[in-house]
Design an enzyme around this catalytic site. Structure first.
Site, PDB file in Angstrom:
ATOM      1  N   CYS A   9       0.820  -1.207   0.000  1.00 33.44           N
ATOM      2  CA  CYS A   9       0.000   0.000   0.000  1.00 33.44           C
ATOM      3  C   CYS A   9       0.854   1.257   0.000  1.00 33.44           C
ATOM      4  CB  CYS A   9      -0.900   0.039   1.233  1.00 33.44           C
ATOM      5  SG  CYS A   9      -1.861  -1.458   1.537  1.00 33.44           S
ATOM      6  N   CYS A  36      -5.350  -2.549  -0.702  1.00 41.30           N
ATOM      7  CA  CYS A  36      -6.230  -3.713  -0.861  1.00 41.30           C
ATOM      8  C   CYS A  36      -7.379  -3.415  -1.817  1.00 41.30           C
ATOM      9  CB  CYS A  36      -6.763  -4.136   0.492  1.00 41.30           C
ATOM     10  SG  CYS A  36      -5.444  -4.541   1.675  1.00 41.30           S
ATOM     11  N   GLU A  73      -8.498  -4.509  14.625  1.00 38.76           N
ATOM     12  CA  GLU A  73      -9.467  -5.102  13.716  1.00 38.76           C
ATOM     13  C   GLU A  73      -9.506  -6.615  13.892  1.00 38.76           C
ATOM     14  OE1 GLU A  73      -9.249  -1.929  10.012  1.00 38.76           O
ATOM     15  OE2 GLU A  73      -8.258  -3.870   9.832  1.00 38.76           O
ATOM     16  N   SER A 107     -12.031  -5.097   9.824  1.00 36.60           N
ATOM     17  CA  SER A 107     -11.427  -4.676   8.571  1.00 36.60           C
ATOM     18  C   SER A 107     -12.520  -4.480   7.545  1.00 36.60           C
ATOM     19  CB  SER A 107     -10.451  -5.753   8.089  1.00 36.60           C
ATOM     20  OG  SER A 107     -10.162  -5.595   6.716  1.00 36.60           O
TER      21      SER A 107
END
Length: 558
Positions: free
Chosen positions: A50, A195, A447, A473
């Site tokens: 990311c 993602c 999460e 998440s």
């Protein structure tokens, strides 16, 4: 009007020669010294897809400032990878990183008297942290999203990061051999980008573009696309416009633009984390915006986006069909957005979309028609009841059903729950309760993608539910409820539950309740013991002491 509204103090003020001397020492020319200073904040680091390309993007943005008579200067802030830290003790730092990013942008820009800011953000906490930092400085600012990742592929199956988590559940169940398991792991993430489904990163990038704080197409252009490179080069052009018009983030982030953001999140089927982040952005902007506003917008907005994790498509698929602007135009044409909201182009949302063709919806495509939605109302259900007097948030697309009732199976940590799922000790019909992992009790509100993915992978997705004072998440799907408030650490009812208590989750009545009377809760409270956090230090200790509740966005500057 001079565009060096602030930086003159360190670069032109004759009474501050030391600052000028230090700037000359960096190799700055007289021309650069006399131009507006633009801080380019990069959340880049090497150990996460990311973020691994963001420093390169920051360099492109800096170089492009020269063509617009601006002096771009790169600085760095942090990021915590949810995918890497998920299921570990490091996950406690993920939400905390949002505050650190906001703190560092505020500190750097104001500490160095810069005139403007461009923030390059990748993973999901980067983006709200960047916007919160920009709102605090309230100087011309733009957020550039690092872009979505392409889908992976193994044996003809399209993959994403959640495929890796769910593969583990299949392996535990004995449905996947070691070779295929390794094949999925090695091919789930093919390169740079966040993602790829409508997980939290793409949810927040879409929300922030709809909010007006990033350029058109920022949220949907893939990380490796020519459009993303063009966006990096164009950012300085628009920063110059914002400087000239003196347009600041608080001119852009208003109640109307926040409503646009939530509308888009709901229509796309976005992550429950959007509730935390948009509430925090609203708080930072000084806008009165609460969970009740989420509830209202959710109730009047149909679910149209058929995105993973519960649907079929990825953000790259929307990019191929016109990107987020095409979807925004579709909503605008049907009266679902405020077109008069100002954006970082210096124009209104409607003006940005004037020449855009709306997406063509279809029941077999990424975006369903308003007349044939995936769900007539939104999926971000705000539930209340005797288990969540101050609220909770569930992501219910309708595919899971609308209600679930079952006996509680209580765990005081994620690790305990994961072990029970792994060892096949969770039974069909149960409601898994994971508690003492809220913003204060975690601390950091980690999460719960690992347990929910293990549940899906183990084939229990439609047979068990899960509630928690932690969060989920954007990759989570199934019958799950998070953000239960008050959290267990603050003495909330979720901390008083016992195995076997009957819990009901009802999406129609928006209730999260149990069959325990107030008198019984009062009796249990007498013997209740809190989680011992006496060994906390540093970042987590400060967070535990400062953080607000989930229903207030988990901000630390209350």
């Amino acid at each position: 009007m001079s565009l060096k509204k602030y930086s003159w103090e360190i670069s032109q003020n004759e009474e501050h020669p030391a600052g000028k001397a230090m700037l000359y020492a960096t190799g700055m020319s007289d021309k650069q010294m006399n131009q507006p200073f633009v801080g380019v904040a990069s959340c880049g680091y090497e150990s996460n897809p990311c973020n691994m390309h963001l420093n390169d993007f920051a360099g492109l943005i800096k170089d492009a400032t020269k063509a617009h008579d601006l002096t771009g200067l790169v600085f760095n802030t942090i990021g915590i990878s949810d995918g890497i830290s998920m299921g570990t003790s490091g996950m406690r730092y993920s939400l905390v990183s949002r505050e650190i990013i906001a703190d560092s942008i505020e500190s750097f820009i104001l500490g160095h008297s810069f005139d403007a800011c461009v923030a390059v953000a990748g993973c999901d906490k980067n983006m709200p942290g960047a916007v919160m930092g920009m709102l605090r400085i309230n100087r011309p600012s733009i957020m550039v999203y690092g872009g979505t990742i392409r889908s992976g592929n193994y044996k003809g199956e399209k993959l994403n990061i959640v495929s890796a988590f769910e593969a583990y559940g299949k392996r535990v169940k004995g449905e996947m051999n070691d070779v295929d398991y390794q094949g999925v792991i090695q091919n789930a993430c093919p390169g740079a980008g966040a993602c790829g489904g409508m997980y939290t990163a793409n949810t927040m990038s879409s929300a922030i573009e709809a909010m007006g704080m990033s350029l058109p197409y920022s949220s949907s252009s893939p990380a490796d696309s020519p459009e993303k490179l063009a966006e990096c080069k164009e950012a300085s052009k628009y920063i110059k416009i914002l400087l000239e018009k003196n347009i600041t983030p608080k001119d852009i982030v208003t109640r109307k633009s926040l409503e646009n953001a939530v509308r888009v999140v709901v229509a796309l089927g976005g992550s429950t984390n959007a509730a935390l982040h948009i509430l925090a952005i609203a708080k930072t902007a000084g806008v009165d915006f609460t969970l009740e506003d989420f509830k209202r917008i959710n109730d009047e907005t149909p679910l149209l986006g058929d995105f993973k994790p519960s649907g079929k498509f990825m953000m790259e698929d929307l990019h191929e069909q016109g990107g987020l602007p095409a979807f925004l135009k579709y909503l605008l044409n049907h009266g679902l957005l405020h077109g008069d909201c100002l954006t970082v182009t210096g124009k209104t949302l409607a003006e940005n979309l004037a020449d855009i063709n709306p997406v063509v919806p279809s029941v077999v495509n990424v975006i369903h028609p308003l007349e044939q939605p995936l769900k007539a109302t939104g999926h971000l259900c705000v539930l209340k009841g005797n288990l969540a007097p101050e609220g909770s948030v569930a992501k219910i697309s309708g595919k899971e059903g609308k209600s679930f009732t079952g006996p509680a199976r209580c765990f005081d940590s994620e690790l305990e729950a994961n072990e029970a799922i792994k060892n096949k000790q969770v039974n069909k019909g149960e409601v898994i309760v994971i508690r003492f992992i809220g913003p204060k009790g975690g601390p950091g509100m980690p999460e719960m993608l690992k347990p929910t993915s293990m549940i899906i992978g183990a084939g229990l997705g439609s047979d068990v539910a899960l509630i928690t004072d932690g969060r989920f998440s954007g990759g989570t799907h199934g019958f799950v409820v998070g953000h239960v408030t008050p959290e267990a650490y603050l003495g909330g009812p979720i901390g008083l539950l016992r195995d076997g208590d009957k819990i009901t989750i009802d999406a129609d009545s928006l209730a999260l309740s149990c069959d325990v009377s107030e008198e019984e809760f009062a009796s249990r409270r007498k013997s209740w013991k809190n989680k011992d956090l006496s060994d906390l230090q540093g970042t987590l200790k400060k967070y535990n002491q400062l953080v607000s509740t989930a229903s207030e966005g988990c901000v630390t500057d209350k």
